[in-house]
Design an enzyme around this catalytic site. Structure first.
Site, mmCIF file in Angstrom:
data_model
loop_
_atom_site.group_PDB
_atom_site.id
_atom_site.type_symbol
_atom_site.label_atom_id
_atom_site.label_comp_id
_atom_site.label_asym_id
_atom_site.label_seq_id
_atom_site.Cartn_x
_atom_site.Cartn_y
_atom_site.Cartn_z
ATOM 1 N N SER A 1 0.844 -1.336 0.095
ATOM 2 C CA SER A 1 0.057 0.195 -0.066
ATOM 3 C C SER A 1 0.873 1.279 -0.088
ATOM 4 O O SER A 1 1.684 1.325 -0.910
ATOM 5 C CB SER A 1 -0.953 -0.056 1.193
ATOM 6 O OG SER A 1 -1.941 0.954 1.130
ATOM 7 N N ASP B 1 -10.033 -4.332 -5.287
ATOM 8 C CA ASP B 1 -9.332 -3.527 -4.316
ATOM 9 C C ASP B 1 -10.014 -2.021 -4.348
ATOM 10 O O ASP B 1 -9.688 -1.244 -5.327
ATOM 11 C CB ASP B 1 -7.882 -3.478 -4.610
ATOM 12 C CG ASP B 1 -6.896 -2.758 -3.615
ATOM 13 O OD1 ASP B 1 -7.729 -2.097 -2.586
ATOM 14 O OD2 ASP B 1 -5.773 -2.845 -3.494
ATOM 15 N N HIS C 1 -7.478 -5.499 -0.233
ATOM 16 C CA HIS C 1 -6.362 -4.812 -0.465
ATOM 17 C C HIS C 1 -5.191 -5.453 0.294
ATOM 18 O O HIS C 1 -4.079 -4.912 0.495
ATOM 19 C CB HIS C 1 -6.663 -3.284 0.338
ATOM 20 C CG HIS C 1 -5.494 -2.361 0.190
ATOM 21 N ND1 HIS C 1 -5.094 -1.983 -1.100
ATOM 22 C CD2 HIS C 1 -4.757 -1.624 1.109
ATOM 23 C CE1 HIS C 1 -4.259 -1.241 -1.010
ATOM 24 N NE2 HIS C 1 -3.950 -0.863 0.393
#
Lengths: 313, 368
Positions: free
Chosen positions: A122, A244, A272
């Site tokens: 991320s 996602d 995610h």
């Protein structure tokens, strides 16, 4: 000749108030304890795993065992997350992702790492890109899990969120920390002889300080690192999940287009956090990529040659 | 299949490891204003507002992978004709064969939400006010410091005789002006240090192995005149040149200057200050003791709070208050940021001992 003028002028200036911006250096000398760095594994080449917003190095516990035989695993917590040294938090440094990228570089230097395979989840994907842009010689490959260079829409670019969504997220975080504190306070008051209760509940939210968590959220979701992608010289793999919401497929494809010589791998995993929800598939994708890249490399000169070839391509 | 849960006074829902909703009770469906078939078979996160979806992905889901339950989470559901529904959620994971199943209980927030909104608003206002306050203090201190620094400098010029010789009375006046301006400069420096520490902006600590003796020697040079003027004795004991700590030398000197200045301030003429050092395991302690009036036991921890001084009425024989009461707050904060601490012990009527504890070099080995 009158020599007093320079002297009196000097007296009228602010000479000792220390108002110059703080630059360089760091509060606490020990970077390894600052970032709660853990090193293990039987391999030589370092594989550094960087956690995303909302949790800590524990995120990687389903992934790292698969690489520990062949690599030197480096785990850490960003300052303000997990078991990092919260006293080292500096609002100015960590007001942007650059500050977190400096943490990554500090750790690399402290451990004398070279040829680093950086795996970022991320927001750490972009932190890795920023770190590699600053010190490309330290890195061999970047593996970006669910990257997004900008979360807020900026037509025609679609990041997936409007600014008000992020403001609502900050609101949700505030309420959760308030609710958590309300829940926690009576538990501690009733058990003054059990201080571990506090530690357990703090751990459950990973980021121990709500103000720091909020600033990390702002640094993450208000960032715009699109221009940094084109500057990356290190080969990269983009791992893209299905469905996602935080880093939609269009964003993963954008990152792949902007990163020269990168590979894009679509995972069947949804959400995610594929490294937590679908660790086997995530491990297989990373191993496949690393075997294609013929890593670990024999020498740094060979790596330098390959980098040059990639740039020519 | 939900049995008694179907009409429970709270919403109930289960989803599998892929996030697909397996069941929902009637209470939850009424809460949302949707039919069962709209909910069952959907991914759980699509029942949430965008902000709650982010929170779910970044916080809730990772937590549920690492621990079996998560309690008292604030989330907002959005999927039916009732619009946004704020809930407190408890989620528990259990294993069903080789797959994880997640049970969620939702308590609807109505009145409580209003109060929580109010708390969040008040918190934001307080944070903003605090930021503005610090910025104002910092700016004011800066703007006031520059002209005061000039006054002090011009006093020096006059005392050096650059503008011509001064008569004795004039010299006395200028010396008093100089002393007053230095006092104000000290106050402003305290405010600047304090606001920076509070804002988390002091980030440049040059941590290294230093010998305590040399820092003490420099501090004594700066303090010598004050000891004389105040008529207090000074003695240093048991601080050998071999005694070392890991610290920023300038910050350690700042702490010692603060402690000695305080000690001079609160020790009557004829009293005595003693600095001694000791090693205890991984700690090196620097003790600054005075023969002042001491601190009442009920004020002993308060003195480290900013803007707090022991009230004159609480001290036998009265006392004088000078400054903002920031010196000890700053000193403790600096000591703690160097991985140490500042503590005090005191006996009313006999004196106080302030102890700076810092780590010895051998205790600083990396943890990894």
């Amino acid at each position: 000749m009158n020599n007093e003028a320079p002297l009196t002028r000097a007296l009228d200036l602010c000479g000792h108030c220390g108002c110059a911006p703080v630059t360089g250096g760091f509060l606490v000398g020990d970077i390894l304890s600052r970032n709660n760095v853990k090193v293990f594994g039987r391999g030589r080449q370092p594989m550094m795993f960087a956690h995303g917003f909302g949790c800590d190095q524990n995120m990687w516990r389903f992934i790292t065992p698969a690489f520990a035989d062949d690599y030197r695993i480096v785990l850490f917590d960003y300052v303000g997350s997990g078991k990092s040294d919260i006293a080292s938090y500096d609002a100015r440094r960590y007001g942007s992702l650059e500050g977190y990228a400096r943490d990554v570089l500090d750790i690399c230097r402290a451990l004398h790492l070279e040829d680093v395979i950086f795996v970022g989840h991320s927001v750490s994907s972009m932190i890795g890109v920023l770190a590699a842009n600053r010190e490309p010689s330290l890195f061999a490959n970047l593996i970006l899990v669910g990257p997004s260079p900008r979360y807020i829409n900026d037509s025609p670019y679609v990041g997936g969120f409007e600014r008000r969504d992020i403001e609502e997220l900050l609101d949700t975080m505030d309420k959760n920390y308030i609710g958590w504190a309300n829940y926690l306070a009576p538990a501690i008051m009733k058990n003054p002889d059990r201080p571990e209760l506090s530690a357990e509940l703090s751990d459950s939210f990973c980021s121990t300080d709500p103000v720091i968590a909020r600033r990390f959220a702002e640094a993450t979701f208000y960032a715009d690192n699109r221009a940094d992608l084109a500057r990356l010289e290190i080969p990269a793999l983009v791992l893209q999940c299905a469905d996602d919401i935080i880093a939609p497929t269009t964003v993963g494809e954008y990152v792949h287009r902007e990163l020269r010589g990168s590979q894009l791998h679509y995972l069947e995993a949804t959400g995610h956090c594929p490294h937590m929800s679908h660790p086997e598939e995530t491990i297989a994708a990373i191993k496949d990529y690393l075997s294609q890249a013929s890593l670990p490399l024999d020498s740094s000169s060979e790596r330098a040659n390959r980098k040059t070839e990639r740039r020519r391509e | 299949m939900l049995g008694a849960l179907e009409r429970a006074p709270c919403g109930f829902l289960t989803f599998d490891g892929g996030g697909i909703v397996l069941s929902a009770n009637a209470t939850l469906l009424e809460m949302l204003g949707v039919a069962r078939e709209v909910v069952v078979g959907r991914r759980f996160e699509t029942l949430l507002t965008v902000s709650s979806r982010i929170f779910y992905q970044t916080h809730l889901l990772p937590m549920l992978k690492l621990q079996p339950t998560v309690e008292e989470l604030f989330l907002t559901l959005r999927c039916g004709e009732n619009g946004d529904v704020a809930v407190l959620a408890n989620v528990a994971r259990h294993e069903d064969g080789d797959r994880g199943i997640y049970d969620c209980v939702f308590m609807r927030l109505r009145e409580r939400r209003k109060w929580e909104d109010e708390i969040v608003r008040a918190k934001r206002v307080a944070e903003e006010a605090n930021r503005a306050n610090s910025a104002l203090l910092s700016m004011m201190s800066h703007d006031v410091r520059t002209p005061i620094g000039s006054i002090s400098g011009y006093c020096d010029l006059l005392l050096m005789g650059i503008r011509g010789p001064l008569r004795e009375e004039q010299r006395g006046d200028v010396e008093r002006m100089k002393k007053a301006s230095e006092f104000v400069l000290g106050l402003i420096d305290d405010i600047l240090s304090f606001t920076r520490l509070r804002a988390g902006e002091v980030a440049r600590f040059d941590m290294k192995t230093i010998d305590v003796e040399s820092v003490l020697a420099q501090t004594e040079t700066l303090m010598g005149m004050r000891f004389e003027q105040a008529g207090v004795g000074y003695e240093r004991r048991e601080c050998t040149p071999e005694l070392k700590v890991v610290a920023d030398p300038d910050r350690l000197q700042q702490i010692l200057l603060n402690l000695l200045t305080n000690a001079v301030k609160f020790t009557p003429r004829g009293g005595k200050l003693t600095v001694s050092c000791a090693t205890e395991g991984e700690w090196t302690r620097i003790n600054v003791a005075d023969t002042g009036r001491g601190i009442p036991p009920d004020h002993i921890e308060q003195i480290f709070e900013p803007f707090v001084q022991v009230p004159a009425s609480a001290i036998a024989g009265g006392g004088t208050q000078k400054g903002f009461g920031l010196g000890l707050a700053i000193s403790r904060s600096l000591a703690r940021k160097m991985n140490g601490d500042l503590t005090v012990s005191s006996t009313l009527g006999e004196g106080s001992t302030f102890t700076v504890s810092l780590r010895a070099p051998d205790s600083q080995a990396p943890s990894a």
